[in-house]
Design a protein around this motif. Sequence first.
Motif, PDB file in Angstrom:
ATOM      1  N   GLU A 207      11.695   8.464 -15.733  1.00 54.26           N
ATOM      2  CA  GLU A 207      10.555   8.818 -14.894  1.00 54.26           C
ATOM      3  C   GLU A 207       9.296   8.076 -15.344  1.00 54.26           C
ATOM      4  O   GLU A 207       8.506   7.600 -14.518  1.00 54.26           O
ATOM      5  N   ALA A 208       9.102   7.948 -16.660  1.00 56.30           N
ATOM      6  CA  ALA A 208       7.924   7.253 -17.179  1.00 56.30           C
ATOM      7  C   ALA A 208       7.972   5.763 -16.833  1.00 56.30           C
ATOM      8  O   ALA A 208       6.959   5.172 -16.413  1.00 56.30           O
ATOM      9  N   ILE A 209       9.168   5.164 -17.007  1.00 54.71           N
ATOM     10  CA  ILE A 209       9.298   3.742 -16.687  1.00 54.71           C
ATOM     11  C   ILE A 209       9.083   3.513 -15.189  1.00 54.71           C
ATOM     12  O   ILE A 209       8.392   2.568 -14.766  1.00 54.71           O
ATOM     13  N   GLN A 210       9.663   4.404 -14.368  1.00 54.56           N
ATOM     14  CA  GLN A 210       9.514   4.256 -12.919  1.00 54.56           C
ATOM     15  C   GLN A 210       8.046   4.385 -12.507  1.00 54.56           C
ATOM     16  O   GLN A 210       7.552   3.640 -11.658  1.00 54.56           O
ATOM     17  N   LYS A 211       7.321   5.324 -13.099  1.00 51.03           N
ATOM     18  CA  LYS A 211       5.906   5.484 -12.776  1.00 51.03           C
ATOM     19  C   LYS A 211       5.101   4.235 -13.142  1.00 51.03           C
ATOM     20  O   LYS A 211       4.235   3.781 -12.388  1.00 51.03           O
ATOM     21  N   SER A 212       5.414   3.664 -14.318  1.00 51.28           N
ATOM     22  CA  SER A 212       4.687   2.452 -14.718  1.00 51.28           C
ATOM     23  C   SER A 212       4.992   1.290 -13.758  1.00 51.28           C
ATOM     24  O   SER A 212       4.109   0.482 -13.432  1.00 51.28           O
ATOM     25  N   MET A 213       6.233   1.217 -13.269  1.00 51.43           N
ATOM     26  CA  MET A 213       6.588   0.167 -12.332  1.00 51.43           C
ATOM     27  C   MET A 213       5.897   0.371 -10.980  1.00 51.43           C
ATOM     28  O   MET A 213       5.447  -0.578 -10.338  1.00 51.43           O
ATOM     29  N   VAL A 214       5.793   1.635 -10.533  1.00 50.70           N
ATOM     30  CA  VAL A 214       5.078   1.925  -9.284  1.00 50.70           C
ATOM     31  C   VAL A 214       3.605   1.558  -9.417  1.00 50.70           C
ATOM     32  O   VAL A 214       2.994   0.987  -8.499  1.00 50.70           O
ATOM     33  N   ASP A 215       3.006   1.877 -10.585  1.00 50.13           N
ATOM     34  CA  ASP A 215       1.607   1.515 -10.812  1.00 50.13           C
ATOM     35  C   ASP A 215       1.430  -0.004 -10.813  1.00 50.13           C
ATOM     36  O   ASP A 215       0.451  -0.525 -10.259  1.00 50.13           O
ATOM     37  N   GLN A 216       2.376  -0.702 -11.453  1.00 49.13           N
ATOM     38  CA  GLN A 216       2.296  -2.158 -11.482  1.00 49.13           C
ATOM     39  C   GLN A 216       2.421  -2.738 -10.073  1.00 49.13           C
ATOM     40  O   GLN A 216       1.711  -3.672  -9.702  1.00 49.13           O
ATOM     41  N   ARG A 217       3.325  -2.160  -9.283  1.00 46.48           N
ATOM     42  CA  ARG A 217       3.486  -2.625  -7.906  1.00 46.48           C
ATOM     43  C   ARG A 217       2.193  -2.438  -7.117  1.00 46.48           C
ATOM     44  O   ARG A 217       1.780  -3.318  -6.345  1.00 46.48           O
ATOM     45  N   ALA A 218       1.546  -1.288  -7.281  1.00 51.62           N
ATOM     46  CA  ALA A 218       0.278  -1.033  -6.580  1.00 51.62           C
ATOM     47  C   ALA A 218      -0.785  -2.050  -6.991  1.00 51.62           C
ATOM     48  O   ALA A 218      -1.577  -2.508  -6.158  1.00 51.62           O
ATOM     49  N   ALA A 219      -0.785  -2.413  -8.278  1.00 54.53           N
ATOM     50  CA  ALA A 219      -1.749  -3.417  -8.743  1.00 54.53           C
ATOM     51  C   ALA A 219      -1.473  -4.771  -8.100  1.00 54.53           C
ATOM     52  O   ALA A 219      -2.403  -5.505  -7.727  1.00 54.53           O
ATOM     53  N   TRP A 220      -0.200  -5.122  -7.942  1.00 53.74           N
ATOM     54  CA  TRP A 220       0.144  -6.390  -7.291  1.00 53.74           C
ATOM     55  C   TRP A 220      -0.263  -6.390  -5.819  1.00 53.74           C
ATOM     56  O   TRP A 220      -0.725  -7.403  -5.295  1.00 53.74           O
ATOM     57  N   VAL A 221      -0.081  -5.237  -5.153  1.00 58.19           N
ATOM     58  CA  VAL A 221      -0.511  -5.137  -3.751  1.00 58.19           C
ATOM     59  C   VAL A 221      -2.013  -5.360  -3.646  1.00 58.19           C
ATOM     60  O   VAL A 221      -2.494  -6.064  -2.742  1.00 58.19           O
ATOM     61  N   TRP A 222      -2.758  -4.771  -4.553  1.00 51.81           N
ATOM     62  CA  TRP A 222      -4.214  -4.963  -4.550  1.00 51.81           C
ATOM     63  C   TRP A 222      -4.569  -6.424  -4.809  1.00 51.81           C
ATOM     64  O   TRP A 222      -5.486  -6.965  -4.195  1.00 51.81           O
ATOM     65  N   GLU A 223      -3.839  -7.076  -5.712  1.00 48.64           N
ATOM     66  CA  GLU A 223      -4.102  -8.484  -5.989  1.00 48.64           C
ATOM     67  C   GLU A 223      -3.812  -9.355  -4.765  1.00 48.64           C
ATOM     68  O   GLU A 223      -4.507 -10.342  -4.517  1.00 48.64           O
ATOM     69  N   ILE A 224      -2.772  -9.004  -3.991  1.00 49.09           N
ATOM     70  CA  ILE A 224      -2.480  -9.749  -2.765  1.00 49.09           C
ATOM     71  C   ILE A 224      -3.640  -9.619  -1.782  1.00 49.09           C
ATOM     72  O   ILE A 224      -4.080 -10.601  -1.162  1.00 49.09           O
ATOM     73  N   GLU A 225      -4.157  -8.394  -1.629  1.00 46.43           N
ATOM     74  CA  GLU A 225      -5.279  -8.190  -0.720  1.00 46.43           C
ATOM     75  C   GLU A 225      -6.492  -8.989  -1.181  1.00 46.43           C
ATOM     76  O   GLU A 225      -7.211  -9.581  -0.363  1.00 46.43           O
ATOM     77  N   LYS A 226      -6.702  -9.031  -2.490  1.00 47.62           N
ATOM     78  CA  LYS A 226      -7.850  -9.779  -3.012  1.00 47.62           C
ATOM     79  C   LYS A 226      -7.655 -11.281  -2.818  1.00 47.62           C
ATOM     80  O   LYS A 226      -8.587 -12.000  -2.456  1.00 47.62           O
ATOM     81  N   ALA A 227      -6.411 -11.764  -3.018  1.00 49.81           N
ATOM     82  CA  ALA A 227      -6.146 -13.195  -2.863  1.00 49.81           C
ATOM     83  C   ALA A 227      -6.214 -13.633  -1.409  1.00 49.81           C
ATOM     84  O   ALA A 227      -6.480 -14.794  -1.115  1.00 49.81           O
ATOM     85  N   SER A 228      -5.951 -12.694  -0.487  1.00 48.61           N
ATOM     86  CA  SER A 228      -5.974 -13.063   0.927  1.00 48.61           C
ATOM     87  C   SER A 228      -7.386 -13.252   1.454  1.00 48.61           C
ATOM     88  O   SER A 228      -7.577 -13.809   2.532  1.00 48.61           O
TER      89      SER A 228
END
Length: 497
Positions: free
Chosen positions: A272-293
């Motif tokens: 559960e802890a690893i999955q949560k960290s991966m979900v948080d990382q994914r959200a950060a990547w989504v934000w980076e895509i929006e910023k790069a666009s």
Amino acid sequence: MAQYRLEVKAIKRAEGRSSVAAAAYRAATVLRDERLEMVFDYSRKQGVAFVGIMAPDGAPAAYGDREQLWNAAEAADKRADSRPAREILISLPHELTDDQRHALVRAFLAESVVARGMIADYAMHDPDAHGDARNHHAHILVTTRAVSPEGFGFKVAAWKSPALVQAWRQEWELAQNQHLRQHLGPNAPQVSSKSLAGQGRDREATIHLGPAASGMERRGEASDRGDINRRISRRNDHRREAPAQVRALEDQVAASQARAAFPIGAVIREFEAIQKSMVDQRAAWVWEIEKASILPSGLTGRTVVDRVIGDAARARAAAARQLDRTQERIERGRQRRSTLLRWIRNPARMIWAAHAELNALERSRRAARLAEAQWRVRRDWLESSAGRAYIADQLEPARQAREASLRTQRTLERKIRRADKRIEAMSQTRTKLLIAQTLGEVKLVTPVQMTQGVGQAVREVDRRTNAVLSRYSPVAQQRALDRVMVLARGRGQGIDR
């Protein structure tokens, strides 16, 4: 599998081409070019399945005749470097019948070409007898001028823009996919107008062979283009096999590591802890895509041209307006003087006024000629090789910034897709662990250290969990899953069945 292709090319008079000749060849017919005073006879050409002309409402009825249409298009263009037509080349899905392909082409032309005001002359070709039997395709000649009941008018600038080509590519993708689903069902193959990189596919595209190279390959002779495609195919095979080889090596290394029995609850909490960290990382990547666009406002070709010629163009327009105002003022003055007795009885004053008017008119004309000359000098320079090089140099930083942003977005999208797969795999394994715990299992044997990464850890735990669950009947596993789902709903947690 359905293939996607849409290319747009111009019929350039500067290259010695004629839209009449292009139409005759594609439709396999005989047409006379009035401008060149030549007859183009391609009536013996084989493999043409359907031909047709589609025009918007209000176009002259005579333009339904192929010869009259393209001779009128040629006559409307006077310049030696004009482009009287554009050609759209599209690949057609081999999964459909001839009539279905014909309906697809007409639907695409009606919505994407004719609806924009262009006339479309299409010819659908069958695959070459000695080539790929799937190579159904269509050649579409489209006009470049607005059309009215009186004939062709002005050139439409929007029809020359790259944005229109991009819109055509997306609209052709949607039209193909809609007709494929309509005729083959919801599981029909689908196409994409995006490049392989844009689709997130780690595969290198092959190059088009062309008729010469295709002929050599059919005869068993190696061609340069064929050799390139064979090298690309080998690299793609390596890309496809490499991930499985890496996973096998990771599992092989992990098999030699020490193992111990850990409480299954602790393993679940760690997942559960690893999955949560991966979900948080994914959200950060989504934000980076929006910023790069969000690209910085860079230069455009129009902006660079305006820097060079804008002031001269505005001065030219202002000088032309001033000349018009001067002429109007002088005309009004002459009309008023012709009705005033004091001017008629004083010839000297009349002569003086005429001289003043001529001087004012000459000054305005001289200013207009100077502004016109300055504008032409800048315009001619922009059209020269030096001017084009200058524009390219000015646009280069903006182009590089756009390309860097697109590369960043594609990299992040690939990371997100990989993360989605890992998150889904972890969620499924976590569900299995909860089922095992519900069935009464307390311990699970896993490696003491997971040194090969998250992917290998999930595979290791999943294999061990499957081995534990295999000792229970499917009925018992289903009952345990139902209890897990009830508990998950109570806690508001997502569980993958």
